[in-house]
Design an enzyme around this catalytic site. Structure first.
Site, PDB file in Angstrom:
ATOM      1  CG  ASP A 125      64.295  16.912 -18.260  1.00 21.35           C
ATOM      2  OD1 ASP A 125      64.992  16.749 -17.246  1.00 21.35           O
ATOM      3  OD2 ASP A 125      63.072  16.709 -18.277  1.00 21.35           O
ATOM      4  NE  ARG A 143      54.646  23.831 -23.680  1.00 19.59           N
ATOM      5  CZ  ARG A 143      55.407  24.577 -22.900  1.00 19.59           C
ATOM      6  NH1 ARG A 143      55.831  25.764 -23.315  1.00 19.59           N
ATOM      7  NH2 ARG A 143      55.756  24.157 -21.706  1.00 19.59           N
ATOM      8  CG  ASP A 187      53.861  20.969 -22.490  1.00 15.93           C
ATOM      9  OD1 ASP A 187      52.786  21.521 -22.797  1.00 15.93           O
ATOM     10  OD2 ASP A 187      54.663  21.453 -21.669  1.00 15.93           O
ATOM     11  CB  SER A 242      58.237  20.546 -12.585  1.00 12.15           C
ATOM     12  OG  SER A 242      58.184  20.738 -13.988  1.00 12.15           O
TER      13      SER A 242
END
Length: 399
Positions: A16, A97, A126, A178
């Site tokens: 990505d 995060r 996210d 993932s």
């Protein structure tokens, strides 16, 4: 596209973000600076990441070591609250995060960027976590989320996009899962896990031994706790990050820390994920054991209340808020008494506290004994019960 001169991209080296670098340059006509957060995902994921970023078109790449800071300033404070999301999830992705977002903003200020970018999809949590942190820390910087803008919609289309531009990428179109890893845990989604009726195969798990294949003999591990923080493992004083790494190594062998859940995402949909948190599971068991000794009934009840609120706060990405400071204030007040030592038994996927002691323990064998004692007059309980149940007695008499 609005005029953007320089953007800092949260870069991982995966498919990505490798595609996002040239896409940003082509669509925003801007310089792209890659930022890589080392949160303990492992040397394999970081190997050659700077070269990959430059090959993708980034002007430079910053790799920032956040491992020690993340455990000490984000994971340990969260542990003090005792929070668990929806009864099972130990918030491994969520806790990473805010520190990543904060470091990304710091790099943006350093290089004079006027925008931030991330590779989060429009379906996940996210994007909210990152952008909520950006809003709190750098509301003046534009946020670019390519997955909400571009026409690319699959791994195949991303691979074609890179191939057309002769940009190397090690990813393939056959990726099954993932995954997201850091020092605290690794998460797995996709593949057969998209069907909740499908039991995860062993190829899902990458961090822990299968409980069925784990040793047939239990292992005891001793944790020393000061003010709600694990400071030593088996008598060896270590930094927070080093404590976690050591417990990960010990507990993973015994299959500890596997969970398989269907959770409620912040954006409204449910998702199924498998998580491996071996060392964190042991820490949670030890801290819970100390709480059992040092917190009275009312304090335990209050901690359960704010633990639930804090779990949602972390999951939803509201770290840089007054609410976080308020709840951590309460947690730190309780943690002042959370000192002691706990022995945790590891066996076939289980982590059970089997020995616990604290200088601040409220437990008294003299009072709790089933044997004869001279400190507790059992006849006093009658008056207590009559007053405790008085409202029920009055209501019954009214009938």
């Amino acid at each position: 596209m609005s005029a953007i001169k320089k953007v800092v991209l949260a870069y991982s080296g995966g498919l990505d973000t490798s595609a996002i670098v040239p896409w940003l340059k082509e669509n925003y006509d801007c310089e792209v600076v890659a930022f890589v957060a080392d949160v303990g995902q492992g040397a394999e994921e970081l190997e050659g990441v700077e070269e990959k970023a430059i090959d993708s078109g980034a002007s430079e790449c910053y790799v920032v070591d956040l491992k020690e800071q993340m455990v000490a300033e984000y994971i340990y404070p969260t542990l003090k609250t005792g929070c668990v999301y929806e009864g099972t999830y130990l918030l491994g992705t969520s806790m990473a995060r805010p520190i990543i977002a904060k470091a990304q903003v710091e790099i943006a200020r350093k290089v004079g960027a006027d925008a931030l970018s991330h590779g989060c999809t429009g379906k996940g949590n996210d994007q909210v976590r990152f952008e909520s942190c950006f809003a709190a820390l750098a509301p003046d910087l534009k946020v670019i989320a390519p997955w909400r803008e571009w026409h690319l919609s699959s791994r195949e289309s991303l691979l074609d996009y890179l191939a057309q531009r002769d940009i190397p990428c090690a990813a393939s179109a056959t990726k099954i899962y993932s995954r997201d890893a850091n020092a605290w845990h690794i998460s797995h989604e996709g593949g057969e896990l998209e069907d909740p009726w499908c039991q995860p195969s062993e190829q899902v798990w990458t961090m822990t031994q299968s409980p069925e294949q784990a040793p047939n003999e239990a292992e005891l591990v001793t944790l020393t706790i000061q003010r709600g923080e694990v400071v030593a493992v088996n008598g060896e004083a270590l930094s927070p990050y080093q404590c976690l790494v050591k417990l990960n190594d010990i507990a993973a062998v015994h299959g500890v820390g596997r969970v398989d859940i269907v959770e409620n995402r912040l954006v409204g949909m449910k998702s199924r994920g498998c998580y491996e948190t071996p060392g964190g599971t042991v820490m949670m068991a030890a801290l819970q054991a100390i709480d059992e000794l040092v917190l009275d009934k009312a304090s335990r009840k209050w901690k359960d209340t704010f633990a639930l609120e804090f779990a949602h706060l972390v999951y939803d990405g509201r770290w840089f808020t007054p609410l976080k400071d308020s709840i951590l204030g309460a947690a730190n007040a309780f943690a002042e008494h959370a000192n002691g030592e706990v022995v945790v038994k590891l066996y076939k996927g289980q982590a059970i506290a089997v020995q616990k002691q604290s200088e601040n323990s409220l437990y008294s064998e003299d009072f709790a004994t089933f044997g004869e004692d001279d400190v507790y007059d059992q006849s006093h309980a009658e008056g207590f019960i009559r007053l405790f149940s008085l409202s029920s007695r009055i209501a019954a008499l009214k009938k």
